[in-house]
Design an enzyme around this catalytic site. Structure first.
Site, PDB file in Angstrom:
ATOM      1  CE  LYS A  53      -3.817  -2.334   2.340  1.00 35.21           C
ATOM      2  NZ  LYS A  53      -4.556  -2.603   3.595  1.00 35.21           N
ATOM      3  CD  GLN A  97      -3.378  -4.128   6.759  1.00 40.99           C
ATOM      4  OE1 GLN A  97      -3.487  -3.105   6.096  1.00 40.99           O
ATOM      5  NE2 GLN A  97      -3.814  -5.294   6.330  1.00 40.99           N
ATOM      6  CG  ASP A 120      -9.257   0.244   5.055  1.00 41.35           C
ATOM      7  OD1 ASP A 120      -9.056  -0.157   3.899  1.00 41.35           O
ATOM      8  OD2 ASP A 120      -8.571  -0.097   6.039  1.00 41.35           O
TER       9      ASP A 120
HETATM   10  N1  GUN Z   1      -6.737  -6.602   6.590  1.00 39.11           N
HETATM   11  C1  GUN Z   1      -7.064  -7.381   5.542  1.00 39.11           C
HETATM   12  N2  GUN Z   1      -7.574  -6.637   4.536  1.00 39.11           N
HETATM   13  C2  GUN Z   1      -7.568  -5.369   4.974  1.00 39.11           C
HETATM   14  C3  GUN Z   1      -7.960  -4.141   4.383  1.00 39.11           C
HETATM   15  O1  GUN Z   1      -8.423  -4.043   3.248  1.00 39.11           O
HETATM   16  N3  GUN Z   1      -7.785  -3.043   5.162  1.00 39.11           N
HETATM   17  C4  GUN Z   1      -7.272  -3.103   6.416  1.00 39.11           C
HETATM   18  N4  GUN Z   1      -7.170  -1.980   7.094  1.00 39.11           N
HETATM   19  N5  GUN Z   1      -6.908  -4.222   6.983  1.00 39.11           N
HETATM   20  C5  GUN Z   1      -7.049  -5.347   6.261  1.00 39.11           C
END
Ligand code: GUN
Length: 283
Positions: A53, A97, A120
């Site tokens: 990311k 996350q 998100d």
């Molecule tokens: N953990 C697994 N997928 C995601 C996601 O798309 N965003 C976040 N913040 N955590 C995750």
């Protein structure tokens, strides 16, 4: 019939180019989009996701700020960090996350994020906005799946039946909402649904998001259907694979997304789209 591939890698590259152009326009006005990414602990999968990311942000011209915290971080300390980022005018998006360590209530943390910075799309305000058709941030993975459908000309899904397998708050439920908003008829199932195949065989679109290999096999798919595979699993040889029995299903489906190179890159692209959108809205 051999299904055509929906190339998530190519489509995400196009979307990221669009984000880069929007970032340049913002910078010309003196605004640099900023995304804060919070990683707590050392979950190996999370470290890979977060690295990807942050790298994608840099490539698109989004300033990313990665905060790493020890696995022993307290809930109060994390909430204080979120509050500080909410108040920071240089930060337009906040991503915490998941999963978080057991001592932290992830719902409480996500609810602490300012909804205007919830790139998100996990906040209850974002989920509620999606439910009632108000503007908000769409969760990145289902948003990416909708872009994949659009890329093959499936924009208005009136008269189409979509079956979503999986009911997580991150993928299954918001996916169903987005499909409904595009006028599809939607059935939400899960891995324990009785005679799952009887339902999926009626579907024009199947989205598999269970997290288990071979949830969808060739005999469960209507000829010509569109199959979107959100799964990320490993086979017995350690190779990355999805929830769909790809080799079998591609002989029946009309369109299919590969793993890797399908939904995965789209999730990251949509995070960038949401972040630039948030900046344009003036978060
Ligand atoms: N953990 C697994 N997928 C995601 C996601 O798309 N965003 C976040 N913040 N955590 C995750």
């Amino acid at each position: 019939m051999t299904a055509r591939l929906i190339d998530g890698k190519a489509l995400s590259a196009q979307l990221r180019d669009g984000v880069a152009r929007r970032c340049s326009a913002l910078k010309a006005r003196g605004v640099t989009p900023g995304l804060a990414v919070i990683l707590v602990g050392d979950d190996p999968a999370s470290q890979v996701y977060v690295r990807n990311k942050v790298k994608a942000c840099e490539d698109a011209g989004i300033r990313s700020v990665l905060e790493r915290h020890d696995a022993t971080l307290t809930e109060a300390a994390l909430l204080a960090r979120v509050q500080a980022l909410n108040a920071d005018p240089a930060i337009h998006g906040i991503l915490v996350q998941l999963p978080l360590p057991a001592q932290i209530d992830s719902h409480k943390v996500i609810e602490a994020i300012a909804p205007g910075k919830d790139v998100d799309g996990f906040h209850v305000a974002s989920a509620g906005a999606l439910m009632v058709g108000r503007p908000g941030f769409r969760p990145c993975t289902p948003y990416g799946c909708m872009k994949m459908l659009e890329s093959i000309g499936m924009t208005d899904l009136r008269g189409k039946h979509a079956v979503v397998i999986g009911r997580s708050n991150i993928v299954g439920k918001p996916m169903a909402m987005l499909l409904l908003a595009a006028n599809a008829t939607v059935t939400i199932c899960h891995s324990g649904t009785a005679d799952l195949g009887a339902l999926t065989r009626q579907a024009d679109i199947v989205v598999a998001a269970v997290g288990k290999r071979k949830v969808l096999t060739a005999g469960m798919v209507k000829p010509g259907a569109v199959v979107i595979d959100v799964g990320m699993n490993r086979d017995e040889a350690g190779k990355l694979c999805g929830d769909v029995d790809f080799d079998g299903v591609r002989e029946v489906a009309g369109w299919i997304t590969p793993v890797p190179g399908g939904v995965g890159p789209m999730t990251i692209a949509m995070l960038l789209v949401n972040t630039v959108e948030s900046t344009e809205r003036g978060a």
